[in-house]
Design a protein around this motif. Structure first.
Motif, PDB file in Angstrom:
ATOM      1  N   CYS A   1       6.891  11.742   0.671  1.00 39.94           N
ATOM      2  CA  CYS A   1       6.101  11.198   1.773  1.00 39.94           C
ATOM      3  C   CYS A   1       6.892  11.263   3.069  1.00 39.94           C
ATOM      4  O   CYS A   1       8.129  11.115   3.077  1.00 39.94           O
ATOM      5  CB  CYS A   1       5.691   9.755   1.471  1.00 39.94           C
ATOM      6  N   SER A   2       6.187  11.458   4.168  1.00 37.61           N
ATOM      7  CA  SER A   2       6.836  11.623   5.472  1.00 37.61           C
ATOM      8  C   SER A   2       6.869  10.322   6.280  1.00 37.61           C
ATOM      9  O   SER A   2       7.418  10.295   7.376  1.00 37.61           O
ATOM     10  CB  SER A   2       6.112  12.700   6.285  1.00 37.61           C
ATOM     11  N   GLY A   3       6.244   9.275   5.749  1.00 36.68           N
ATOM     12  CA  GLY A   3       6.209   8.018   6.482  1.00 36.68           C
ATOM     13  C   GLY A   3       5.252   7.034   5.818  1.00 36.68           C
ATOM     14  O   GLY A   3       4.788   7.269   4.692  1.00 36.68           O
ATOM     15  N   PRO A   4       4.934   5.959   6.510  1.00 37.98           N
ATOM     16  CA  PRO A   4       4.002   4.973   5.936  1.00 37.98           C
ATOM     17  C   PRO A   4       2.589   5.537   5.854  1.00 37.98           C
ATOM     18  O   PRO A   4       2.205   6.410   6.642  1.00 37.98           O
ATOM     19  CB  PRO A   4       4.075   3.805   6.926  1.00 37.98           C
ATOM     20  N   PRO A   5       1.772   5.049   4.921  1.00 38.53           N
ATOM     21  CA  PRO A   5       0.397   5.555   4.755  1.00 38.53           C
ATOM     22  C   PRO A   5      -0.548   4.948   5.786  1.00 38.53           C
ATOM     23  O   PRO A   5      -1.123   3.885   5.596  1.00 38.53           O
ATOM     24  CB  PRO A   5       0.033   5.102   3.333  1.00 38.53           C
ATOM     25  N   ILE A   6      -0.704   5.648   6.912  1.00 36.92           N
ATOM     26  CA  ILE A   6      -1.526   5.111   8.000  1.00 36.92           C
ATOM     27  C   ILE A   6      -2.820   5.904   8.210  1.00 36.92           C
ATOM     28  O   ILE A   6      -3.667   5.505   8.993  1.00 36.92           O
ATOM     29  CB  ILE A   6      -0.734   5.086   9.316  1.00 36.92           C
ATOM     30  N   ARG A   7      -2.976   7.009   7.472  1.00 36.83           N
ATOM     31  CA  ARG A   7      -4.198   7.811   7.588  1.00 36.83           C
ATOM     32  C   ARG A   7      -5.154   7.428   6.463  1.00 36.83           C
ATOM     33  O   ARG A   7      -4.969   7.800   5.305  1.00 36.83           O
ATOM     34  CB  ARG A   7      -3.885   9.315   7.494  1.00 36.83           C
ATOM     35  N   ARG A   8      -6.201   6.685   6.781  1.00 40.54           N
ATOM     36  CA  ARG A   8      -7.162   6.274   5.762  1.00 40.54           C
ATOM     37  C   ARG A   8      -8.281   7.298   5.650  1.00 40.54           C
ATOM     38  O   ARG A   8      -8.666   7.938   6.636  1.00 40.54           O
ATOM     39  CB  ARG A   8      -7.746   4.901   6.083  1.00 40.54           C
TER      40      ARG A   8
ATOM     41  N   MET B   1       0.849  -1.186   0.000  1.00 38.45           N
ATOM     42  CA  MET B   1       0.000   0.000   0.000  1.00 38.45           C
ATOM     43  C   MET B   1       0.885   1.237   0.000  1.00 38.45           C
ATOM     44  O   MET B   1       1.833   1.339   0.778  1.00 38.45           O
ATOM     45  CB  MET B   1      -0.903  -0.018   1.229  1.00 38.45           C
ATOM     46  N   GLU B   2       0.575   2.182  -0.893  1.00 37.86           N
ATOM     47  CA  GLU B   2       1.317   3.423  -0.987  1.00 37.86           C
ATOM     48  C   GLU B   2       0.416   4.598  -0.638  1.00 37.86           C
ATOM     49  O   GLU B   2      -0.808   4.503  -0.710  1.00 37.86           O
ATOM     50  CB  GLU B   2       1.870   3.623  -2.406  1.00 37.86           C
ATOM     51  N   CYS B   3       1.040   5.690  -0.261  1.00 37.59           N
ATOM     52  CA  CYS B   3       0.299   6.928  -0.025  1.00 37.59           C
ATOM     53  C   CYS B   3      -0.393   7.332  -1.316  1.00 37.59           C
ATOM     54  O   CYS B   3       0.208   7.351  -2.392  1.00 37.59           O
ATOM     55  CB  CYS B   3       1.266   8.020   0.434  1.00 37.59           C
ATOM     56  N   ALA B   4      -1.691   7.655  -1.227  1.00 36.13           N
ATOM     57  CA  ALA B   4      -2.468   8.007  -2.413  1.00 36.13           C
ATOM     58  C   ALA B   4      -1.978   9.281  -3.069  1.00 36.13           C
ATOM     59  O   ALA B   4      -2.234   9.520  -4.247  1.00 36.13           O
ATOM     60  CB  ALA B   4      -3.943   8.146  -2.047  1.00 36.13           C
ATOM     61  N   ALA B   5      -1.239  10.108  -2.329  1.00 40.07           N
ATOM     62  CA  ALA B   5      -0.719  11.365  -2.874  1.00 40.07           C
ATOM     63  C   ALA B   5       0.752  11.273  -3.240  1.00 40.07           C
ATOM     64  O   ALA B   5       1.397  12.289  -3.508  1.00 40.07           O
ATOM     65  CB  ALA B   5      -0.926  12.488  -1.862  1.00 40.07           C
ATOM     66  N   LYS B   6       1.290  10.052  -3.270  1.00 33.59           N
ATOM     67  CA  LYS B   6       2.700   9.879  -3.614  1.00 33.59           C
ATOM     68  C   LYS B   6       2.977  10.421  -5.012  1.00 33.59           C
ATOM     69  O   LYS B   6       2.209  10.195  -5.945  1.00 33.59           O
ATOM     70  CB  LYS B   6       3.071   8.398  -3.563  1.00 33.59           C
TER      71      LYS B   6
ATOM     72  N   ALA C   1      -1.099  16.568   5.598  1.00 38.03           N
ATOM     73  CA  ALA C   1      -0.783  17.489   4.503  1.00 38.03           C
ATOM     74  C   ALA C   1      -1.013  16.825   3.154  1.00 38.03           C
ATOM     75  O   ALA C   1      -1.572  17.432   2.229  1.00 38.03           O
ATOM     76  CB  ALA C   1       0.663  17.962   4.622  1.00 38.03           C
ATOM     77  N   HIS C   2      -0.592  15.578   3.016  1.00 41.39           N
ATOM     78  CA  HIS C   2      -0.799  14.873   1.755  1.00 41.39           C
ATOM     79  C   HIS C   2      -2.278  14.572   1.523  1.00 41.39           C
ATOM     80  O   HIS C   2      -2.751  14.598   0.384  1.00 41.39           O
ATOM     81  CB  HIS C   2       0.022  13.578   1.749  1.00 41.39           C
ATOM     82  N   GLN C   3      -2.998  14.306   2.592  1.00 44.63           N
ATOM     83  CA  GLN C   3      -4.430  14.049   2.436  1.00 44.63           C
ATOM     84  C   GLN C   3      -5.150  15.301   1.951  1.00 44.63           C
ATOM     85  O   GLN C   3      -6.012  15.238   1.068  1.00 44.63           O
ATOM     86  CB  GLN C   3      -5.029  13.580   3.761  1.00 44.63           C
ATOM     87  N   VAL C   4      -4.780  16.462   2.510  1.00 42.86           N
ATOM     88  CA  VAL C   4      -5.393  17.730   2.107  1.00 42.86           C
ATOM     89  C   VAL C   4      -5.043  18.052   0.653  1.00 42.86           C
ATOM     90  O   VAL C   4      -5.899  18.468  -0.135  1.00 42.86           O
ATOM     91  CB  VAL C   4      -4.954  18.868   3.041  1.00 42.86           C
ATOM     92  N   SER C   5      -3.777  17.833   0.276  1.00 42.57           N
ATOM     93  CA  SER C   5      -3.350  18.159  -1.085  1.00 42.57           C
ATOM     94  C   SER C   5      -4.030  17.266  -2.124  1.00 42.57           C
ATOM     95  O   SER C   5      -4.191  17.661  -3.281  1.00 42.57           O
ATOM     96  CB  SER C   5      -1.833  18.022  -1.210  1.00 42.57           C
ATOM     97  N   HIS C   6      -4.457  16.079  -1.709  1.00 37.17           N
ATOM     98  CA  HIS C   6      -5.060  15.117  -2.637  1.00 37.17           C
ATOM     99  C   HIS C   6      -6.590  15.173  -2.612  1.00 37.17           C
ATOM    100  O   HIS C   6      -7.246  14.435  -3.334  1.00 37.17           O
ATOM    101  CB  HIS C   6      -4.579  13.703  -2.271  1.00 37.17           C
ATOM    102  N   ARG C   7      -7.139  16.049  -1.787  1.00 39.80           N
ATOM    103  CA  ARG C   7      -8.578  16.045  -1.552  1.00 39.80           C
ATOM    104  C   ARG C   7      -9.375  16.271  -2.833  1.00 39.80           C
ATOM    105  O   ARG C   7     -10.365  15.573  -3.091  1.00 39.80           O
ATOM    106  CB  ARG C   7      -8.932  17.109  -0.519  1.00 39.80           C
TER     107      ARG C   7
END
Length: 369
Positions: A12-19, A1-6, A32-38
């Motif tokens: 990325c600042s770490g593993p993708p743990i925020r679903r 599993m990768e960060c959706a905003a990769k 920050a990545h979640q907001v940018s990908h919203r």
């Protein structure tokens, strides 16, 4: 599993743990990545949410072994078939591919006792309505602890594709002969004898299956395989053992083969003209196609459109089928005539590594043109 905003600009600042709290399908390494990908995710979030609502249905199987939380390797180890024969590519630890494995012989054994596998013909006619693994296992007198479905999903998906095309009146009538162009085989190339089960599913019908794809090694291009019986069990006293030689490639045989497989290396759009000279298909079947993931599908879709032959596709998850249907619509100009739907004969062990948290199974969803 990768960060959706990769790859969106910042590392990325770490593993993708925020679903995502709404769909639970994508994950992020940071707020920050979640907001940018919203804005990008907004278009797909509702669709993912609806797909996740079908998770319980997708995970529902009649088998006892699917109820055990286990890795594929551990499961196959307990059965004594890990990295053995046709099971060699059912987990990733072996690193085996069809192109790297010894292609000089056809693996012909289940490596299972007779009570766990269909090594002989059925004892009763095929039921009029065969639409689930439960129906199939009961018909073939296989206990629900048997892992046979992990391999049988290949021929049963072909059977389901024929069912769907027939129900939608897309398939021309066939009586004693059925010709199939089968696109993109990969791990099936190490499990070809499993296709022998098609003689039970299509009794009295001679099947010609042309398997076409870039994963077929050049040394196997043009190879012809006649399947006259079923894959063997490992019980030495079983009657299936007497026909062991039927699974090898033969030039001259006195047995009437029910199924003939032919292998063709390369993409379908590059070699279809030569195939059509010998075998115009009743139907085209593309399992786990990944249509939206590979640009090489575009010229192949154009060929399928021109041939005006029914084509049935499968993929690992509903989203892959959704993207594939959109891609096909852009090439052909029309929507699928067989709507996206769950394949009742999907492989019952989920894919362990996937890009999304959506339930993924080999041959999980199907649709067709």
């Amino acid at each position: 599993m990768e960060c959706a905003a990769k790859g969106g600009g910042t590392p990325c600042s770490g593993p993708p743990i925020r679903r995502c709290q709404r769909c639970q399908v994508v994950a992020y390494c940071s707020l920050a990545h979640q907001v940018s990908h919203r804005s990008a995710h907004k278009r797909e979030c509702e669709r993912f949410e609806q797909q996740m609502k079908r998770a319980n249905t997708l995970n529902d199987f009649p088998f006892t072994f699917t109820q055990i939380q286990d890795t594929r390797c551990s499961f196959l180890n307990r059965l004594g078939v890990h990295l053995l024969g046709m099971w060699i590519c059912e987990c990733s630890c072996g690193g085996v591919s069809a192109s790297s494995y010894d292609h000089s012989r056809l693996m012909s054994s289940w490596n299972l006792p007779s009570e766990l596998c269909p090594c002989r013909g059925p004892s009763s006619p095929i039921p009029d309505c065969l639409t689930s693994w439960k129906d199939y296992y009961e018909w073939r007198h296989i206990p629900f602890c048997s892992p046979a479905s992990l391999l049988l999903h290949w021929p049963l998906t072909i059977f389901r594709a024929i069912q769907l095309a027939t129900l939608e009146s897309l398939l021309p009538e066939f009586a004693n002969e059925l010709r199939i162009h089968y696109l993109g085989p990969e791990r099936e190339l190490l499990q070809l004898v499993i296709f022998g089960e098609l003689q039970a599913l299509f009794p009295g019908v001679k099947l010609y299956i042309d398997l076409v794809g870039p994963a077929i090694p050049n040394v196997r291009d043009g190879e012809k395989i006649d399947l006259c019986t079923y894959a063997q069990c490992n019980d030495m006293g079983c009657e299936c053992q007497s026909s062991a030689d039927s699974y090898r490639e033969r030039v001259d045989t006195r047995l009437s083969s029910a199924i003939t497989l032919r292998l063709h290396a390369g993409c379908y759009h590059d070699c279809y003209r030569e195939l059509l000279q010998d075998s115009f298909p009743h139907i085209i079947i593309a399992p786990n196609a990944g249509v939206a993931a590979y640009k090489s599908w575009i010229p192949t879709l154009e060929v399928i459109k021109d041939l005006k032959v029914p084509a049935v596709f499968s993929d690992y998850c509903e989203e892959a089928c959704h993207l594939a249907a959109s891609c096909i619509r852009s090439v052909t100009g029309y929507a699928p005539r067989i709507p996206i739907q769950i394949n009742p004969f999907r492989q019952p062990l989920c894919v362990e590594e996937s890009a999304l948290y959506l339930p993924c199974y080999s041959n999980c969803f199907m649709f067709g043109l």
